[in-house]
Design a protein around this motif. Structure first.
Motif, PDB file in Angstrom:
ATOM      1  N   VAL A   1      27.112  48.233  76.852  1.00  0.00           N
ATOM      2  CA  VAL A   1      27.030  48.682  78.244  1.00  0.00           C
ATOM      3  C   VAL A   1      26.615  47.538  79.159  1.00  0.00           C
ATOM      4  O   VAL A   1      27.207  47.335  80.234  1.00  0.00           O
ATOM      5  N   ILE A   2      25.613  46.764  78.749  1.00  0.00           N
ATOM      6  CA  ILE A   2      25.165  45.647  79.583  1.00  0.00           C
ATOM      7  C   ILE A   2      26.267  44.594  79.689  1.00  0.00           C
ATOM      8  O   ILE A   2      26.519  44.051  80.784  1.00  0.00           O
TER       9      ILE A   2
ATOM     10  N   HIS B   1      28.544  38.074  78.497  1.00  0.00           N
ATOM     11  CA  HIS B   1      27.768  38.322  77.285  1.00  0.00           C
ATOM     12  C   HIS B   1      26.680  37.265  77.166  1.00  0.00           C
ATOM     13  O   HIS B   1      26.828  36.139  77.666  1.00  0.00           O
ATOM     14  N   PRO B   2      25.551  37.600  76.542  1.00  0.00           N
ATOM     15  CA  PRO B   2      24.482  36.610  76.382  1.00  0.00           C
ATOM     16  C   PRO B   2      24.938  35.426  75.539  1.00  0.00           C
ATOM     17  O   PRO B   2      25.802  35.558  74.664  1.00  0.00           O
ATOM     18  N   ILE B   3      24.309  34.286  75.796  1.00  0.00           N
ATOM     19  CA  ILE B   3      24.648  33.083  75.038  1.00  0.00           C
ATOM     20  C   ILE B   3      23.506  32.637  74.124  1.00  0.00           C
ATOM     21  O   ILE B   3      23.694  31.740  73.306  1.00  0.00           O
TER      22      ILE B   3
ATOM     23  N   VAL C   1      14.570  41.861  71.339  1.00  0.00           N
ATOM     24  CA  VAL C   1      15.359  40.649  71.570  1.00  0.00           C
ATOM     25  C   VAL C   1      15.330  40.270  73.041  1.00  0.00           C
ATOM     26  O   VAL C   1      15.548  41.110  73.922  1.00  0.00           O
ATOM     27  N   ASP C   2      15.078  39.013  73.301  1.00  0.00           N
ATOM     28  CA  ASP C   2      15.254  38.436  74.632  1.00  0.00           C
ATOM     29  C   ASP C   2      16.599  37.728  74.638  1.00  0.00           C
ATOM     30  O   ASP C   2      16.749  36.652  74.059  1.00  0.00           O
ATOM     31  N   PHE C   3      17.582  38.362  75.267  1.00  0.00           N
ATOM     32  CA  PHE C   3      18.908  37.757  75.410  1.00  0.00           C
ATOM     33  C   PHE C   3      18.962  36.983  76.725  1.00  0.00           C
ATOM     34  O   PHE C   3      18.473  37.467  77.756  1.00  0.00           O
ATOM     35  N   GLU C   4      19.569  35.819  76.695  1.00  0.00           N
ATOM     36  CA  GLU C   4      19.733  35.009  77.899  1.00  0.00           C
ATOM     37  C   GLU C   4      21.213  34.789  78.185  1.00  0.00           C
ATOM     38  O   GLU C   4      21.990  34.462  77.288  1.00  0.00           O
ATOM     39  N   PHE C   5      21.591  34.973  79.455  1.00  0.00           N
ATOM     40  CA  PHE C   5      22.963  34.748  79.887  1.00  0.00           C
ATOM     41  C   PHE C   5      23.137  33.317  80.390  1.00  0.00           C
ATOM     42  O   PHE C   5      22.156  32.613  80.650  1.00  0.00           O
ATOM     43  N   GLU C   6      24.380  32.908  80.558  1.00  0.00           N
ATOM     44  CA  GLU C   6      24.684  31.536  80.961  1.00  0.00           C
ATOM     45  C   GLU C   6      24.100  31.202  82.329  1.00  0.00           C
ATOM     46  O   GLU C   6      23.733  30.048  82.596  1.00  0.00           O
TER      47      GLU C   6
ATOM     48  N   LEU D   1      29.078  40.886  67.958  1.00  0.00           N
ATOM     49  CA  LEU D   1      28.584  39.547  67.641  1.00  0.00           C
ATOM     50  C   LEU D   1      27.288  39.250  68.395  1.00  0.00           C
ATOM     51  O   LEU D   1      26.403  38.559  67.875  1.00  0.00           O
ATOM     52  N   VAL D   2      27.147  39.769  69.612  1.00  0.00           N
ATOM     53  CA  VAL D   2      25.878  39.631  70.327  1.00  0.00           C
ATOM     54  C   VAL D   2      24.761  40.315  69.550  1.00  0.00           C
ATOM     55  O   VAL D   2      23.656  39.776  69.396  1.00  0.00           O
ATOM     56  N   ALA D   3      25.038  41.525  69.044  1.00  0.00           N
ATOM     57  CA  ALA D   3      24.041  42.233  68.236  1.00  0.00           C
ATOM     58  C   ALA D   3      23.723  41.458  66.968  1.00  0.00           C
ATOM     59  O   ALA D   3      22.550  41.380  66.552  1.00  0.00           O
ATOM     60  N   ILE D   4      24.725  40.866  66.341  1.00  0.00           N
ATOM     61  CA  ILE D   4      24.514  40.048  65.142  1.00  0.00           C
ATOM     62  C   ILE D   4      23.674  38.821  65.486  1.00  0.00           C
ATOM     63  O   ILE D   4      22.811  38.397  64.702  1.00  0.00           O
ATOM     64  N   MET D   5      23.902  38.257  66.666  1.00  0.00           N
ATOM     65  CA  MET D   5      23.089  37.122  67.122  1.00  0.00           C
ATOM     66  C   MET D   5      21.620  37.533  67.222  1.00  0.00           C
ATOM     67  O   MET D   5      20.725  36.789  66.775  1.00  0.00           O
ATOM     68  N   GLY D   6      21.345  38.711  67.791  1.00  0.00           N
ATOM     69  CA  GLY D   6      19.975  39.197  67.869  1.00  0.00           C
ATOM     70  C   GLY D   6      19.378  39.443  66.498  1.00  0.00           C
ATOM     71  O   GLY D   6      18.213  39.110  66.237  1.00  0.00           O
TER      72      GLY D   6
END
Length: 453
Positions: A264-265, A272-274, A296-301, A395-400
């Motif tokens: 959703v985000i 998508h977060p990087i 998780v702290d996700f950061e965008f570009e 893949l974002v979830a896998i990154m987290g």
């Protein structure tokens, strides 16, 4: 993780260069950074798919979600049939057959019911137009690739994969399907939920301004299956029957379940977060090798941040939601937008009940709507292809997950380059030759590690 320089863009360009043709039509329109309001049209969402020639479906994965998905497909419009079923467990096929007969009055011939790890290919090779993929997600990339290779339209449940190798496979299949004119709908049902879609439209038109932060949550009680193994089961059978407990089969709950909120985000921001910095742990879970909480702290570009939180522990506060903050207001992504003072400036109008009062539900269930949208796209020759978006969110979830498991910062580029592939090399009943330990981040605390005086 193997470090190289394969970005998502480069990967997809390379995939096209070696014969995976077509351009994926994006389902995200970004306009929230514009200072002037931009009109964004709502996608057409019918209450029922239009009539047309019979569409024959095959179901791969006949458990509860698969059975629900095939009933929803058959309910999406006229002239829809199910003609083939496949699963590794014969009793699931029989239970699914009975439900189809009871609910929809359709008999699936026994000769079109296939059992085993190769059942997916037999379903695909049957006389089907549409393949519905609802097995444990470890199998999704290979099953999707086989369906696209055979020229079938697809509905694929979330997540797209459990590892980076699988994510890249799904991205490549999406490109190939687009070049072949095939439709792929996926189980990110919030993108087919009318209140979410209407809220997304308002955000894209700039009602909250530029998005500067976001939060997403899937905090609930336990939702895994607790099963005492039958003495006759092999290790493989036990793991498949309790697949929501194992990282290799389900991806951990940040991937298998929380991917909805992460998606959703991604959808609302158009990005998508990087990077991910995460922690998680295993406090209550008794079987398997997964965690039961992640933060998780996700950061965008562009430097904005998204806080992602998920938990599966009984007796705690529950929260399944999303939130975005903009320069002019905020939204819960589902039905409400506030200004900076907290005043409601827009609200989704739900249908009225028999007493004339607004309900809290949309007029068409989103699990049904996604199948209506798929059948409509096939019958109107307006191709939809949602596989790449789901692969990115997965893949974002896998990154987290990877950041929490390792205790390290992890980047999206590292995930795009990672050769991590979970699961055994051969799928067969018997022992499962994989690492079954629970991941532990960082270094162990010892008495020699003392607090500075």
């Amino acid at each position: 993780m193997k470090k190289s320089s394969i970005s998502r863009r480069n990967f997809l360009n390379n995939a096209a260069a070696v014969g995976v043709a077509g351009i994926v039509v994006p389902t995200i329109i970004t306009s929230c950074s514009k200072k002037t309001k931009k009109e964004v049209a709502l996608p057409t969402m019918l209450d029922q798919a239009p009539d047309g020639p019979v569409l024959k479906a095959g179901l791969i994965g006949c458990g509860g979600r698969g059975t629900g998905a095939i009933i929803q497909f058959l309910s999406a419009g006229p002239n829809l049939k199910v003609v083939a079923l496949g699963d590794v467990f014969p009793e699931r096929i029989e239970k699914c057959r009975k439900k189809i007969m009871d609910k929809k009055g359709q008999e699936v011939p026994s000769e079109n019911c296939f059992v085993g790890f190769d059942a997916y290919q037999k379903v695909i090779d049957s006389d089907v137009d549409v393949v519905i993929l609802t097995t444990p997600p470890v199998f999704r990339p290979d099953h999707l690739a086989a369906a696209v290779q055979a020229g079938k339209h697809v509905f694929a449940e979330k997540p797209a994969c459990v590892d980076p190798v699988g994510a890249r496979s799904v991205m490549a299949s999406a490109k190939k399907a687009e070049g072949m004119g095939l439709c792929i709908a996926v189980g990110s049902q919030r993108r087919h939920q009318r209140d979410y879609v209407a809220t997304w439209q308002q955000v894209q038109q700039g009602l909250i301004g530029e998005i500067v932060g976001s939060n997403c949550y899937w905090n609930t009680g336990k939702s895994w299956y607790i099963k005492d193994p039958d003495p006759s089961w092999s290790e493989m059978e036990y793991m498949l029957r309790t697949w929501t407990n194992w990282t290799w089969t389900g991806g951990d709950h940040i991937v298998e379940q929380h991917v909805h909120n992460i998606d959703v985000i991604n959808w609302f921001t158009g990005k998508h977060p990087i990077k991910a910095n995460a922690f998680g742990s295993r406090i209550r879970r008794k079987i398997g090798n997964q965690y039961d909480n992640f933060s998780v702290d996700f950061e965008f570009e562009n430097g904005t941040h998204e806080h992602s939180m998920c938990r599966q522990i009984n007796g705690c506060s529950n929260n399944v939601s999303e939130f975005i903050q903009g320069t002019k207001g905020s939204s819960n992504c589902q039905n409400t937008i506030w200004d900076l003072e907290g005043n409601v400036i827009w609200k989704y109008e739900y249908p009225l009940d028999a007493q004339g009062k607004p309900t809290r539900t949309v007029s068409v269930d989103p699990y049904l709507q996604e199948h209506i949208d798929l059948v409509t796209a096939i019958r109107t020759n307006k191709t939809i292809n949602e596989a790449e978006d789901l692969a990115i969110s997965s893949l974002v979830a896998i990154m987290g997950r990877t950041s929490a498991y390792t205790g390290k910062q992890v980047t999206f580029e590292e995930m795009m380059n990672s050769d991590l592939k979970l699961g055994p090399k051969v799928f067969e009943f018997g022992p499962v030759d994989i690492d079954k330990s629970v991941p532990l981040a960082g270094e162990a605390y010892t008495p020699e590690v003392r607090r500075p005086s």
